[in-house]
Motif scaffolding. Structure first.
Motif, PDB file in Angstrom:
ATOM      1  N   UNK A 268       9.921  -6.805 -44.271  1.00 44.89           N
ATOM      2  CA  UNK A 268      11.059  -7.165 -43.848  1.00 44.89           C
ATOM      3  C   UNK A 268      11.186  -8.799 -43.402  1.00 44.89           C
ATOM      4  N   UNK A 269      10.123  -9.330 -43.352  1.00 41.71           N
ATOM      5  CA  UNK A 269       9.923 -10.700 -43.058  1.00 41.71           C
ATOM      6  C   UNK A 269       9.244 -11.502 -43.990  1.00 41.71           C
ATOM      7  N   UNK A 270       9.022 -13.019 -43.503  1.00 40.40           N
ATOM      8  CA  UNK A 270       8.480 -13.637 -44.639  1.00 40.40           C
ATOM      9  C   UNK A 270       7.278 -13.372 -45.356  1.00 40.40           C
ATOM     10  N   UNK A 272       6.316 -10.579 -47.077  1.00 42.62           N
ATOM     11  CA  UNK A 272       6.412 -10.246 -48.470  1.00 42.62           C
ATOM     12  C   UNK A 272       7.207 -11.106 -49.450  1.00 42.62           C
ATOM     13  N   UNK A 273       7.541 -12.358 -48.825  1.00 40.71           N
ATOM     14  CA  UNK A 273       8.033 -13.225 -49.946  1.00 40.71           C
ATOM     15  C   UNK A 273       6.844 -13.892 -50.639  1.00 40.71           C
ATOM     16  N   UNK A 274       5.765 -13.936 -49.935  1.00 45.40           N
ATOM     17  CA  UNK A 274       4.369 -14.714 -50.629  1.00 45.40           C
ATOM     18  C   UNK A 274       3.712 -13.672 -50.980  1.00 45.40           C
ATOM     19  N   UNK A 286       2.764 -15.824 -54.856  1.00 48.62           N
ATOM     20  CA  UNK A 286       2.290 -17.066 -54.499  1.00 48.62           C
ATOM     21  C   UNK A 286       1.163 -17.197 -53.616  1.00 48.62           C
ATOM     22  N   UNK A 317      -1.690 -17.769 -36.124  1.00 50.15           N
ATOM     23  CA  UNK A 317      -1.464 -19.078 -36.442  1.00 50.15           C
ATOM     24  C   UNK A 317      -2.589 -19.458 -37.420  1.00 50.15           C
ATOM     25  N   UNK A 319      -2.466 -22.079 -39.307  1.00 51.77           N
ATOM     26  CA  UNK A 319      -2.645 -23.464 -39.284  1.00 51.77           C
ATOM     27  C   UNK A 319      -3.645 -24.107 -38.300  1.00 51.77           C
ATOM     28  N   UNK A 323      -6.077 -25.973 -41.117  1.00 50.69           N
ATOM     29  CA  UNK A 323      -5.059 -26.652 -41.188  1.00 50.69           C
ATOM     30  C   UNK A 323      -4.548 -26.987 -42.457  1.00 50.69           C
ATOM     31  N   UNK A 324      -3.286 -27.001 -42.684  1.00 50.90           N
ATOM     32  CA  UNK A 324      -2.722 -27.558 -43.783  1.00 50.90           C
ATOM     33  C   UNK A 324      -2.753 -26.695 -44.903  1.00 50.90           C
ATOM     34  N   UNK A 326      -1.471 -23.365 -47.194  1.00 45.58           N
ATOM     35  CA  UNK A 326      -0.070 -23.152 -47.491  1.00 45.58           C
ATOM     36  C   UNK A 326       0.640 -21.664 -46.975  1.00 45.58           C
ATOM     37  N   UNK A 328       2.383 -20.591 -43.670  1.00 43.31           N
ATOM     38  CA  UNK A 328       2.919 -21.279 -42.475  1.00 43.31           C
ATOM     39  C   UNK A 328       2.559 -20.486 -41.203  1.00 43.31           C
ATOM     40  N   UNK A 329       2.787 -21.256 -40.271  1.00 44.11           N
ATOM     41  CA  UNK A 329       2.842 -20.586 -38.954  1.00 44.11           C
ATOM     42  C   UNK A 329       4.179 -19.890 -38.701  1.00 44.11           C
ATOM     43  N   UNK A 330       4.212 -18.712 -38.546  1.00 48.09           N
ATOM     44  CA  UNK A 330       5.599 -17.613 -38.374  1.00 48.09           C
ATOM     45  C   UNK A 330       5.805 -17.259 -37.040  1.00 48.09           C
TER      46      UNK A 330
END
Ligand SMILES: [Cu+2]
Lengths: 348, 225
Positions: A268-270, A272-274, A286, A317, A319, A323-324, A326, A328-330
């Protein structure tokens, strides 16, 4: 005092020998565990021997010349030049000259012929018609996306950052890139090949010894280029079949409540989009396929060993770890973090 | 080192070999070395500030100006929520300026625009079943805050809400990229042009919001706004 200085000079190259200890292990240009790597290594050894002999000969002449000149006075040099140019010595010099020229030409021709045959050998990687395994490998900043292809497309599967390939087969890898140029390099098995956006390249691996090897992106591709490694496991055919059968399975539904909470969060969160987890609604294309993430040796392309602890660190975390990159910190809270990691650990 | 050339009248001749003792004398007779020589070539002596080492000094003094360029690419990769802002997007959010003119964020937004398949509906900004994003017309407002709200909370006629699919930072990065599609960002922050076919001229400093309005006719009367 003076003698002491000279001893030092002799000892100077000795630490260099320590570098030789780097010539072994899972990522070395000295490796011969693949057909191509062995061919290239043979050629390299031949070059080293031939050029080494010539180097030694030139150095011998050079030092002989120094030795003869030592302490001579300038006026005696003219005398000596005259003596060398005298007709009686001319014959010996000429013979020497011919011999030397002949040796140089012969040596260079020999090396050219040897490179030609090595090159032919590399151009026909599967001359003995081994069975073929077919993989599509895509380079991304900064991880490797692998798709295994079979005659029956319903058997295809996707994985990341870790390839298994069988002994006794030729593994045909199509190389692609999504963003910038990367380079595929598993020195123990073969030479380099670039992955170029909008262009297909390929490479064939014919491993000759089972084992665990390490590859590395060999073309600078941005901030985390150094953390873009690839694990390659050369399996016996039976082990390979077992691994493939396992990878073709979809993820089992989570059993215990914590893992189930993690599953709910993931879907339900970020995440699964990636990310994709086969057999669940998560179908992002991706980011690395996580269907069997817990079965891999490392996470984030060789950045961390795959342990429960580093999985926490990564999801909490990414990142901070790389660091850098792809992902993200969620900002999951502690309960969510434990739940998601518990779920990921079930993805064997 | 003294120059290997000397000037006599308007001819350039090789200078005589310079031996140790004669050094001082030859310098006096050939004043054409370095900056000093250049200055003496001028028919009229230059005013003081331009003479001799003042040039080099002035240049050196100008160098610190280059430091002004140093804040160009601030990459905030961690993207942790900022305490000064609530989760809800309010007008005048300080993040708007921060994201809009940052090359790194615009580039990340471009990557996300492809990753999240915004193109599936908006077709690289040209518009498909979703409205075009590279023109000057906005149904719900074209400010950073409005676009972020469109992305995070969705819009009724078919724009899905992305609240739980992307992070808030990513929504801001997407908004920065969406604004750059119609050339609203600073030119020096824009990334490379995309490879997709475009229906607008290349992004540049000239096509700002104001002259976009001037260039293109407004929608004819009768068309729904
Ligand atoms: Cu790289």
């Amino acid at each position: 005092m003076r003698a002491g200085r000279h001893e030092w000079a002799v000892a100077l190259p000795l630490p260099l020998l320590a570098l030789l200890s780097g010539c072994g292990g899972i990522q070395t240009i000295g490796g011969r565990e693949g057909r191509d790597a062995a061919l290239i290594n043979d050629l390299f050894t031949l070059f080293c021997i031939v050029t080494g002999i010539f180097f030694a000969a030139i150095m011998a002449f050079l030092f002989a010349a120094y030795w003869r000149r030592r302490g001579w006075r300038a006026d005696r040099m003219a005398e000596e030049d005259e003596r060398l140019a005298a007709p009686s010595r001319g014959g010996a010099l000429r013979v020497g000259m011919f011999l030397w020229t002949g040796a140089v030409v012969g040596g260079l021709m020999g090396l050219a012929v040897a490179s030609f045959f090595t090159d032919r050998g590399l151009a026909h990687p599967n001359s003995d018609n081994k069975p073929v395994v077919s993989i599509e490998l895509t380079g991304n900043q900064w991880w490797w996306d692998a798709k295994y292809h079979f005659h029956d497309p319903s058997k295809d599967f996707r994985t990341a950052n870790e390839l298994h390939i069988p002994l006794g087969a030729a593994t045909y890898i199509v190389l692609k890139a999504n963003d910038v140029i990367h380079s595929f390099w598993v020195p123990n098995l073969a030479g380099k090949q670039d992955l170029i956006p909008g262009h297909l390249n390929d490479i064939v691996l014919v491993p000759t010894r089972a084992g665990h090897y390490r590859g590395q992106c060999a073309e600078y591709c941005g901030l985390q280029h150094a953390h873009m490694a690839l694990d390659i496991v050369v399996d016996t055919p039976a082990d390979y079949q077992r691994w493939v059968a396992r990878q073709q399975q979809t993820a089992p539904p989570p059993a215990d409540p914590q893992a189930r909470a993690g599953y709910v969060y993931f879907m339900n969160k970020q995440c699964s989009a990636c990310h994709t987890i086969a057999g669940t609604p998560a179908g992002g294309q991706v980011a690395p396929d996580l269907t069997h993430v817990a079965s891999r040796a490392t996470i984030a392309a060789g950045t961390l060993p795959n342990t429960v602890g580093s999985m926490h660190a990564w999801v909490a975390d990414p990142q901070g770890v790389k660091p850098g990159n792809n992902m993200p910190y969620i900002g999951l809270n502690a309960d969510e973090l434990h739940a998601v990691v518990a779920y990921l650990e079930t993805l064997k | 080192m003294s120059s290997p050339w000397r000037i006599e009248g308007n001819r350039l001749l090789p200078s005589p070999p310079c031996k140790g003792g004669a050094r001082g004398g030859s310098r006096r007779s050939r004043p054409n070395t370095g900056v000093r020589g250049l200055a003496s070539l001028a028919t009229h002596p230059l005013p003081l500030p331009f003479r001799e080492g003042s040039f080099a000094l002035a240049l050196a003094l100008l160098l610190p100006l280059a430091l002004a360029a140093c804040d160009r690419e601030q990459r905030d990769m961690a993207g942790q929520p900022k305490p000064e802002t609530a989760a809800f997007v309010a007008k005048g959010d300080p993040r708007a300026a921060e994201y809009e003119n940052n090359a790194f964020h615009i580039a990340q937004g471009q990557r996300l625009f492809a990753w999240m398949n915004c193109s599936g509906c908006h077709s690289h900004g040209g518009g498909g079943m979703g409205p075009p994003l590279m023109d000057n017309k906005w149904r719900y407002g074209g400010k950073m805050e409005d676009i972020v709200a469109s992305i995070l909370y969705g819009r009724p006629n078919g724009m899905p809400d992305w609240r739980n699919k992307i992070t808030e930072q990513q929504a801001w990065e997407l908004a920065a990229y969406v604004r750059s599609l119609s050339g609203q960002s600073r030119k020096d922050a824009l990334g490379a042009r995309t490879e997709e076919m475009a229906v607008t001229p290349p992004q540049s400093l000239e096509s700002t919001e104001r002259n976009l309005v001037a260039e293109k006719p407004q929608s004819p009367p009768g068309e729904p706004q």
